[in-house]
Design a protein around this motif. Structure first.
Motif, PDB file in Angstrom:
ATOM      1  N   LEU A 141       0.853  -1.183   0.000  1.00 39.06           N
ATOM      2  CA  LEU A 141       0.000   0.000   0.000  1.00 39.06           C
ATOM      3  C   LEU A 141       0.890   1.234   0.000  1.00 39.06           C
ATOM      4  N   PHE A 199      -1.598   6.671   0.095  1.00 32.19           N
ATOM      5  CA  PHE A 199      -2.865   6.089   0.538  1.00 32.19           C
ATOM      6  C   PHE A 199      -2.886   5.953   2.055  1.00 32.19           C
ATOM      7  N   LEU A 200      -1.785   5.537   2.640  1.00 31.65           N
ATOM      8  CA  LEU A 200      -1.713   5.388   4.092  1.00 31.65           C
ATOM      9  C   LEU A 200      -1.901   6.734   4.781  1.00 31.65           C
ATOM     10  N   ASN A 244      -5.407   7.912   4.866  1.00 37.14           N
ATOM     11  CA  ASN A 244      -6.241   7.152   5.783  1.00 37.14           C
ATOM     12  C   ASN A 244      -5.694   7.159   7.207  1.00 37.14           C
ATOM     13  N   LEU A 258      -7.963  -1.991   5.873  1.00 39.47           N
ATOM     14  CA  LEU A 258      -7.188  -1.058   5.047  1.00 39.47           C
ATOM     15  C   LEU A 258      -6.814  -1.696   3.712  1.00 39.47           C
ATOM     16  N   ILE A 259      -6.446  -2.955   3.726  1.00 39.72           N
ATOM     17  CA  ILE A 259      -6.128  -3.654   2.478  1.00 39.72           C
ATOM     18  C   ILE A 259      -7.360  -3.699   1.578  1.00 39.72           C
ATOM     19  N   LYS A 276      -9.943  -1.703   1.595  1.00 39.88           N
ATOM     20  CA  LYS A 276     -10.278  -0.360   1.125  1.00 39.88           C
ATOM     21  C   LYS A 276      -9.392   0.055  -0.039  1.00 39.88           C
ATOM     22  N   TYR A 277      -8.120  -0.278   0.044  1.00 37.99           N
ATOM     23  CA  TYR A 277      -7.216   0.071  -1.044  1.00 37.99           C
ATOM     24  C   TYR A 277      -7.584  -0.664  -2.323  1.00 37.99           C
ATOM     25  N   ARG A 278      -7.884  -1.937  -2.191  1.00 33.63           N
ATOM     26  CA  ARG A 278      -8.238  -2.722  -3.372  1.00 33.63           C
ATOM     27  C   ARG A 278      -9.537  -2.228  -3.988  1.00 33.63           C
ATOM     28  N   SER A 287     -10.528   0.798  -3.971  1.00 31.63           N
ATOM     29  CA  SER A 287     -10.238   2.081  -4.636  1.00 31.63           C
ATOM     30  C   SER A 287      -9.624   1.896  -6.005  1.00 31.63           C
ATOM     31  N   LYS A 288      -9.114   0.704  -6.268  1.00 30.47           N
ATOM     32  CA  LYS A 288      -8.475   0.449  -7.552  1.00 30.47           C
ATOM     33  C   LYS A 288      -9.397  -0.238  -8.553  1.00 30.47           C
TER      34      LYS A 288
END
Length: 425
Positions: free
Chosen positions: A317, A321-322, A325, A416-417, A419-421, A423-424
């Motif tokens: 990540l 992005f970190l 958030n 968090l993982i 949420k990042y995925r 967003s992509k």
């Protein structure tokens, strides 16, 4: 959150060359003489670095004396002291290094008051005792360090003070990495004797302790400034988090980028080097940082993956992005620091000087393997000690003894993982 500064807390002799010439010349091999036994005083010695230093010093034939309050021997909450067998080979002196504390603070492991007959208390026990070297790994306030160093300067030949990379003036650290000649941190109030609410005084206090050491031992002081000290015995779980989390398998949040720099020092390498500094009578200021060649964050984490054998997958990540958030702040992911802004040079210190003074580094694989073997036993010990203390009505260490003391909580990591995925998509 603490700042990154606040979270900071193979021997030359063993590697000396033994050269053999061709048998036809008849020349005898060069044999490196065994170092002469030294009398070493360690102020502290029962925490993380201390026991490793004791082990090395005793194994090399030196005579070791420990001076401390005996707290860890009375209340075994951290239980990192040397083994009973090794402890029997070491002289123990109990007392508080603060010369202003009352004598009733000085009690032995069994709780009894020491020296009720009026014999010397505290630092006074050391008066007149001679040592080849003093290793001070428990000095945090300059008044304490000045008291011990001044007293011991009359009879001792070398004073090694364990400082910290945090002793440097943080804004002065160049992006390319710093050296031992950089500006040190300062305090608005040099008389302060607290770390501060956010440990903001820590670096400045260490710098003042260094100054007190040099003043008492001019030309005979050795200042050692470690970065992150890692390895078996670490009570903070900072680096330990990574191999143990990866051992659990699944998707592991990997912050930043694989090319981010990383530096550390294995506690066993640091301990061996401290004894080497005593044996070689080396003085000066040194950063205790490694490895010898720049390390990549991604390579370190992949070493953990390979050693753990759990099939864990690294989920990278990016820092942006970190930060968006609120997970890019100090301490969210132990050891790792995004190499941007004022932290650009945080993991890029130049190791040339300590290497020249005999510091040698084991591989990160060695450290990771040792942690994977040690930590399960450590968790069992924490659970046992917590139960024992609670049964006796004594205060137990804070937190759940069955979980890691550092790193994000599992639910927060997974969220968090995800949420990042998302967003992509």
């Amino acid at each position: 959150m603490f700042s990154r500064r606040d979270l900071l807390r193979a021997t030359a002799v063993g590697l000396a060359a033994t050269a053999c010439s061709s048998p036809s010349t008849g020349t005898k091999p060069i044999v490196t003489p065994k170092p002469k036994p030294k009398r070493i005083l360690i102020l502290g010695g029962t925490g993380f670095l201390g026991p490793k230093t004791v082990e090395v010093a005793v194994a090399r034939g030196h005579h070791v004396t420990l001076f401390n309050r005996g707290k860890r021997e009375k209340i075994q909450a951290l239980d990192q002291q040397v083994s009973p067998e090794l402890a029997a080979k070491v002289e123990h002196l109990y007392g508080n290094r603060d010369p202003e504390l009352p004598a009733d603070d000085e009690k032995g492991p069994d709780g009894t008051l020491l020296r009720p007959d009026g014999s010397p208390k505290g630092l006074a026990q050391l008066a007149g005792k001679s040592f080849d070297a003093v290793i001070d790994n428990s000095g945090y306030f300059p008044r304490h360090v000045a008291a011990s160093a001044t007293l011991l300067s009359k009879t001792s030949s070398q004073y090694i003070f364990i400082s910290s990379i945090s002793a440097y003036d943080e804004p002065s650290i160049p992006a390319a990495g710093g050296t031992e000649d950089m500006k040190l941190a300062t305090l608005a109030d040099p008389e302060v004797e607290s770390m501060g609410a956010q440990f903001e005084h820590y670096g400045g206090l260490k710098a003042l302790c260094e100054k007190a050491t040099h003043a008492a031992f001019p030309g005979k002081a050795t200042i050692v400034r470690p970065g992150y000290i890692i390895g078996p015995g670490d009570p903070t779980d900072r680096f330990t988090y990574w191999p143990m989390r990866i051992k659990q398998g699944g998707d592991v949040l990997a912050p930043g980028a694989p090319d981010d720099p990383l530096q550390w020092i294995d506690v066993r390498d640091l301990a061996e080097w401290l004894v080497t500094l005593v044996e070689t009578e080396t003085v000066g200021d040194f950063n205790a940082i490694g490895p010898a060649t720049p390390a990549r964050w991604g390579d370190v984490l992949q070493t953990c993956v390979d050693a753990a054998g759990s099939g864990a997958k690294l989920a990278w990540l990016p820092t942006s992005f970190l930060e968006a958030n609120e997970m890019g702040e100090d301490g969210a992911f132990p050891i790792w620091t995004a190499p941007v802004g004022k932290y650009a040079g945080f993991h890029r210190w130049n190791p040339k000087r300590p290497i020249g003074a005999g510091l040698r580094y084991r591989s990160i694989k060695d450290t990771v393997t040792a942690l994977l073997e040690w930590f399960p036993k450590e968790l069992e010990r924490r659970v046992r000690v917590t139960k024992e203390l609670m049964a006796e009505g004594k205060p137990a260490p804070k937190g759940d003894p069955t979980t890691l003391r550092a790193g994000p909580k599992p639910d927060a990591e997974a969220a968090l993982i995800a949420k990042y995925r998302d967003s992509k998509k």
